[in-house]
Design a protein around this motif. Structure first.
Motif, PDB file in Angstrom:
ATOM      1  N   ARG A 126       0.780  -1.232   0.110  1.00  0.00           N
ATOM      2  CA  ARG A 126      -0.053  -0.077   0.037  1.00  0.00           C
ATOM      3  C   ARG A 126       0.893   1.155  -0.009  1.00  0.00           C
ATOM      4  O   ARG A 126       0.460   2.123  -0.723  1.00  0.00           O
ATOM      5  N   TYR A 127       1.928   1.277   0.702  1.00  0.00           N
ATOM      6  CA  TYR A 127       2.688   2.576   1.008  1.00  0.00           C
ATOM      7  C   TYR A 127       4.073   2.472   0.337  1.00  0.00           C
ATOM      8  O   TYR A 127       4.841   3.504   0.113  1.00  0.00           O
ATOM      9  N   GLY A 128       4.551   1.141  -0.184  1.00  0.00           N
ATOM     10  CA  GLY A 128       5.808   1.092  -0.788  1.00  0.00           C
ATOM     11  C   GLY A 128       6.876   1.572   0.136  1.00  0.00           C
ATOM     12  O   GLY A 128       6.766   1.430   1.532  1.00  0.00           O
ATOM     13  N   LYS A 129       8.145   1.684  -0.219  1.00  0.00           N
ATOM     14  CA  LYS A 129       9.356   1.857   0.821  1.00  0.00           C
ATOM     15  C   LYS A 129       9.372   3.346   1.061  1.00  0.00           C
ATOM     16  O   LYS A 129       9.251   4.229   0.030  1.00  0.00           O
ATOM     17  N   PRO A 130       9.448   3.640   2.343  1.00  0.00           N
ATOM     18  CA  PRO A 130       9.353   5.028   2.639  1.00  0.00           C
ATOM     19  C   PRO A 130      10.845   5.529   2.413  1.00  0.00           C
ATOM     20  O   PRO A 130      11.640   5.217   2.486  1.00  0.00           O
ATOM     21  N   SER A 131      10.716   6.974   1.993  1.00  0.00           N
ATOM     22  CA  SER A 131      11.779   7.846   1.779  1.00  0.00           C
ATOM     23  C   SER A 131      12.338   8.198   3.000  1.00  0.00           C
ATOM     24  O   SER A 131      11.525   8.132   4.122  1.00  0.00           O
ATOM     25  N   ALA A 132      13.539   8.873   3.231  1.00  0.00           N
ATOM     26  CA  ALA A 132      13.864   9.526   4.347  1.00  0.00           C
ATOM     27  C   ALA A 132      13.210  10.797   4.735  1.00  0.00           C
ATOM     28  O   ALA A 132      12.942  10.917   6.174  1.00  0.00           O
ATOM     29  N   ALA A 133      12.563  11.334   3.543  1.00  0.00           N
ATOM     30  CA  ALA A 133      11.624  12.591   3.942  1.00  0.00           C
ATOM     31  C   ALA A 133      10.369  12.115   4.512  1.00  0.00           C
ATOM     32  O   ALA A 133       9.859  12.862   5.653  1.00  0.00           O
ATOM     33  N   GLU A 134       9.957  11.045   4.192  1.00  0.00           N
ATOM     34  CA  GLU A 134       8.684  10.756   4.700  1.00  0.00           C
ATOM     35  C   GLU A 134       8.807  10.030   6.198  1.00  0.00           C
ATOM     36  O   GLU A 134       8.098  10.330   7.018  1.00  0.00           O
ATOM     37  N   LYS A 135      10.023   9.520   6.470  1.00  0.00           N
ATOM     38  CA  LYS A 135      10.278   9.027   7.768  1.00  0.00           C
ATOM     39  C   LYS A 135      10.479  10.281   8.827  1.00  0.00           C
ATOM     40  O   LYS A 135      10.117  10.234   9.976  1.00  0.00           O
ATOM     41  N   GLU A 136      11.333  11.303   8.199  1.00  0.00           N
ATOM     42  CA  GLU A 136      11.304  12.470   8.919  1.00  0.00           C
ATOM     43  C   GLU A 136      10.221  13.146   9.317  1.00  0.00           C
ATOM     44  O   GLU A 136       9.683  13.691  10.391  1.00  0.00           O
ATOM     45  N   SER A 137       9.234  13.327   8.185  1.00  0.00           N
ATOM     46  CA  SER A 137       7.891  14.126   8.260  1.00  0.00           C
ATOM     47  C   SER A 137       7.045  13.063   9.312  1.00  0.00           C
ATOM     48  O   SER A 137       6.633  13.691  10.378  1.00  0.00           O
ATOM     49  N   ASN A 138       7.117  12.047   9.573  1.00  0.00           N
ATOM     50  CA  ASN A 138       6.507  11.186  10.490  1.00  0.00           C
ATOM     51  C   ASN A 138       6.769  11.318  11.804  1.00  0.00           C
ATOM     52  O   ASN A 138       6.234  11.417  12.911  1.00  0.00           O
ATOM     53  N   LYS A 139       8.233  11.337  11.865  1.00  0.00           N
ATOM     54  CA  LYS A 139       9.005  11.657  13.132  1.00  0.00           C
ATOM     55  C   LYS A 139       8.604  12.932  13.597  1.00  0.00           C
ATOM     56  O   LYS A 139       8.050  12.910  15.070  1.00  0.00           O
ATOM     57  N   LYS A 140       8.298  13.917  12.911  1.00  0.00           N
ATOM     58  CA  LYS A 140       8.131  15.354  13.481  1.00  0.00           C
ATOM     59  C   LYS A 140       6.547  15.300  13.882  1.00  0.00           C
ATOM     60  O   LYS A 140       6.309  15.985  14.764  1.00  0.00           O
ATOM     61  N   ALA A 141       5.606  14.461  13.206  1.00  0.00           N
ATOM     62  CA  ALA A 141       4.182  14.495  13.519  1.00  0.00           C
ATOM     63  C   ALA A 141       4.243  13.870  14.915  1.00  0.00           C
ATOM     64  O   ALA A 141       3.466  14.203  15.833  1.00  0.00           O
ATOM     65  N   TRP A 142       4.994  12.849  15.070  1.00  0.00           N
ATOM     66  CA  TRP A 142       4.948  11.942  16.316  1.00  0.00           C
ATOM     67  C   TRP A 142       5.344  12.930  17.452  1.00  0.00           C
ATOM     68  O   TRP A 142       5.092  12.875  18.426  1.00  0.00           O
ATOM     69  N   SER A 143       6.424  13.787  17.336  1.00  0.00           N
ATOM     70  CA  SER A 143       7.079  14.533  18.236  1.00  0.00           C
ATOM     71  C   SER A 143       6.163  15.982  18.428  1.00  0.00           C
ATOM     72  O   SER A 143       6.442  16.548  19.574  1.00  0.00           O
ATOM     73  N   GLN A 144       5.216  16.304  17.847  1.00  0.00           N
ATOM     74  CA  GLN A 144       4.566  17.484  17.839  1.00  0.00           C
ATOM     75  C   GLN A 144       3.559  17.262  18.968  1.00  0.00           C
ATOM     76  O   GLN A 144       2.923  16.416  19.574  1.00  0.00           O
ATOM     77  N   LEU A 145       3.721  18.668  19.764  1.00  0.00           N
ATOM     78  CA  LEU A 145       3.099  18.349  21.205  1.00  0.00           C
ATOM     79  C   LEU A 145       1.590  18.972  20.779  1.00  0.00           C
ATOM     80  O   LEU A 145       1.374  19.740  19.689  1.00  0.00           O
ATOM     81  N   TRP A 146       0.624  18.658  21.685  1.00  0.00           N
ATOM     82  CA  TRP A 146      -0.583  18.984  21.252  1.00  0.00           C
ATOM     83  C   TRP A 146      -1.015  20.756  21.863  1.00  0.00           C
ATOM     84  O   TRP A 146      -0.565  20.813  22.783  1.00  0.00           O
ATOM     85  N   ASN A 147      -1.850  21.158  20.873  1.00  0.00           N
ATOM     86  CA  ASN A 147      -2.230  22.520  21.098  1.00  0.00           C
ATOM     87  C   ASN A 147      -3.598  22.203  21.569  1.00  0.00           C
ATOM     88  O   ASN A 147      -4.452  22.060  20.889  1.00  0.00           O
TER      89      ASN A 147
END
Length: 107
Positions: free
Chosen positions: A3-24
């Motif tokens: 479904r998603y294919g192999k993730p790029s470094a940018a996709e992994k970094e984007s997901n990491k940023k979303a994971w680390s984002q605090l809730w407003n």
């Protein structure tokens, strides 16, 4: 992978940023819950996967950073370990958020 294919470094970094984002707290708590669930699902495929315990800890850290829901946080910490599940976490803190809104302090 199909479904998603192999993730790029940018996709992994984007997901990491979303994971680390605090809730407003100006945003609905459901937005934070959905974002963390999407990150969790993405990492199940991309690896290394997060655990549900890590997702609960991440959400709890984000909630604590707001300075809100002190009572709900203390209640949560009093739950038995077997009851500290992701569905129970969502239910508990969505109720706290809804109470907060109903008391006129939210949006």
């Amino acid at each position: 992978m199909a479904r998603y294919g192999k993730p790029s470094a940018a996709e992994k970094e984007s997901n990491k940023k979303a994971w680390s984002q605090l809730w407003n707290p100006e945003d609905p708590i459901e937005d934070m819950i959905q974002r963390l669930e999407e990150c969790y699902a993405t990492l199940l495929i991309f690896k290394p996967a997060y655990t549900l315990k890590q997702m609960i800890d991440k959400a709890l850290t984000s909630i604590k950073a707001t300075g809100l829901y002190v009572h709900a946080t203390l209640e949560w910490q009093g739950f038995l370990d077997v009851n500290q599940t992701w569905p129970e976490f969502k239910n508990h803190f969505v109720k706290a958020y809804d109470t907060w809104l109903a008391n006129g302090v939210g949006n």
